[in-house]
Design a protein around this motif. Sequence first.
Motif, PDB file in Angstrom:
ATOM      1  N   GLY A 275     -63.136  35.551 -17.657  1.00  0.00           N
ATOM      2  CA  GLY A 275     -61.832  35.823 -18.395  1.00  0.00           C
ATOM      3  C   GLY A 275     -61.062  34.772 -17.800  1.00  0.00           C
ATOM      4  N   VAL A 276     -59.792  34.520 -18.684  1.00  0.00           N
ATOM      5  CA  VAL A 276     -58.785  33.474 -18.123  1.00  0.00           C
ATOM      6  C   VAL A 276     -57.643  34.093 -17.720  1.00  0.00           C
ATOM      7  CG1 VAL A 276     -57.416  31.754 -19.051  1.00  0.00           C
ATOM      8  CG2 VAL A 276     -59.500  31.850 -19.618  1.00  0.00           C
ATOM      9  N   ASN A 277     -56.981  34.160 -16.568  1.00  0.00           N
ATOM     10  CA  ASN A 277     -56.169  34.998 -16.007  1.00  0.00           C
ATOM     11  C   ASN A 277     -54.820  34.341 -16.717  1.00  0.00           C
ATOM     12  OD1 ASN A 277     -57.394  36.392 -13.928  1.00  0.00           O
ATOM     13  ND2 ASN A 277     -57.622  34.384 -12.679  1.00  0.00           N
ATOM     14  N   THR A 278     -53.861  35.449 -17.237  1.00  0.00           N
ATOM     15  CA  THR A 278     -52.789  35.314 -18.363  1.00  0.00           C
ATOM     16  C   THR A 278     -51.536  35.922 -17.791  1.00  0.00           C
ATOM     17  OG1 THR A 278     -54.393  34.671 -19.625  1.00  0.00           O
ATOM     18  CG2 THR A 278     -52.004  35.182 -20.640  1.00  0.00           C
ATOM     19  N   ALA A 279     -51.577  37.037 -17.383  1.00  0.00           N
ATOM     20  CA  ALA A 279     -50.331  37.979 -17.195  1.00  0.00           C
ATOM     21  C   ALA A 279     -50.461  39.071 -16.055  1.00  0.00           C
ATOM     22  CB  ALA A 279     -50.053  38.633 -18.599  1.00  0.00           C
ATOM     23  N   ILE A 280     -49.527  39.379 -15.554  1.00  0.00           N
ATOM     24  CA  ILE A 280     -49.286  40.419 -14.620  1.00  0.00           C
ATOM     25  C   ILE A 280     -48.029  41.641 -15.026  1.00  0.00           C
ATOM     26  CG2 ILE A 280     -49.953  38.864 -12.655  1.00  0.00           C
ATOM     27  CD1 ILE A 280     -47.236  38.752 -12.090  1.00  0.00           C
TER      28      ILE A 280
END
Length: 354
Positions: free
Chosen positions: A215-220
Amino acid sequence: MTSLLSKSAPAALALALSPVAALAVPAGGYGDLVEQVAPAVVFIEVTNTVQPARALPDDMPENLRKRFEQQMPDARPQGGLGSGFLISDEGQIVTNHHVVAGASAVKVKLADGRSFDAEVIGSDPATDIALLSIKSDVDLPFVSFGTSEEMRAGDEVVAVGNPFGLSSTVTSGIISAKSRDINAGPYDEFIQTDAAINRGNSGGPLFNNEGEVIGVNTAILSPGGGSVGIGFAIPSDVVRDVVADLSDDGIVTRGWLGVSIRPMSDEVANVLGLEGAKGAVVEAVSKDSPAAAAGLERGDIILNFDGNDIAALGDLTRAVAAKDPDEKASITVLRRGKELKLDVAIGTLAPQKA
């Protein structure tokens, strides 16, 4: 990566930094895994030039013009930070679109301290993925993609990135859920994780226990701007296809059907005798579109697209986008209580502007 909600390969990329065969997490932690993958995680620094809000009218009186010009800021550079990771020894880097959007200059710093000027090869706002490139006289460390489809809720994951500019920060957790729709775009299918990710983690990798990027970390999701254990990553199966497309010509080509859709309501489902609300209701058909040529009509309920059952709107959006232009597809619709099968020749979706 901002808060609530925020934006935080080809087959030749199959080799990793070094063979990582079924690397189990030892009782002592993730040290061995991190040693192998961390050299490929990069720090990204972006410079943007911010222009004044708007130009003054030509017919403005001179005394007022001078007063406003004194109060208006000049065009000035602003900086941004993010993360990314190398996917080839030749210098290809994956990060988020929102990390480099509007950049006038992009610099990449490796874990060993080396810095490079980066070129943006291509960027896809729809999935928030960008592909960069740097030039080096020597081979660079890199990591490979894993298969996100094989990951399950509860599986352990490790995030590596640069939150708040703190380079090579490692956090761990589990996959909390899959296929999350957070209303960030038309192709939402995020992996949710409780591994701590914060501002600056955007574009960084989420690893499985084998050291593969899943995965590519994108949002919180964060009312206060910091990690509360709810983060989202773009699945590697999506990223891999987008990167392969971007590496060809810098743009992503997607299929186009030409309909406006809305979800089926429970009330309509009851009237039609369906087991729960499912399918996509056609609200409008674009003129001269593939849908119009195929005979789709307003009020049709799309139940299946080329073998894919449509349970939610996103199912149809992703299925159509995955088709190549001019490719044939079959559609099952419910029209006035009867099922019909239609054939359609997929069109080309106009690229989304960055």
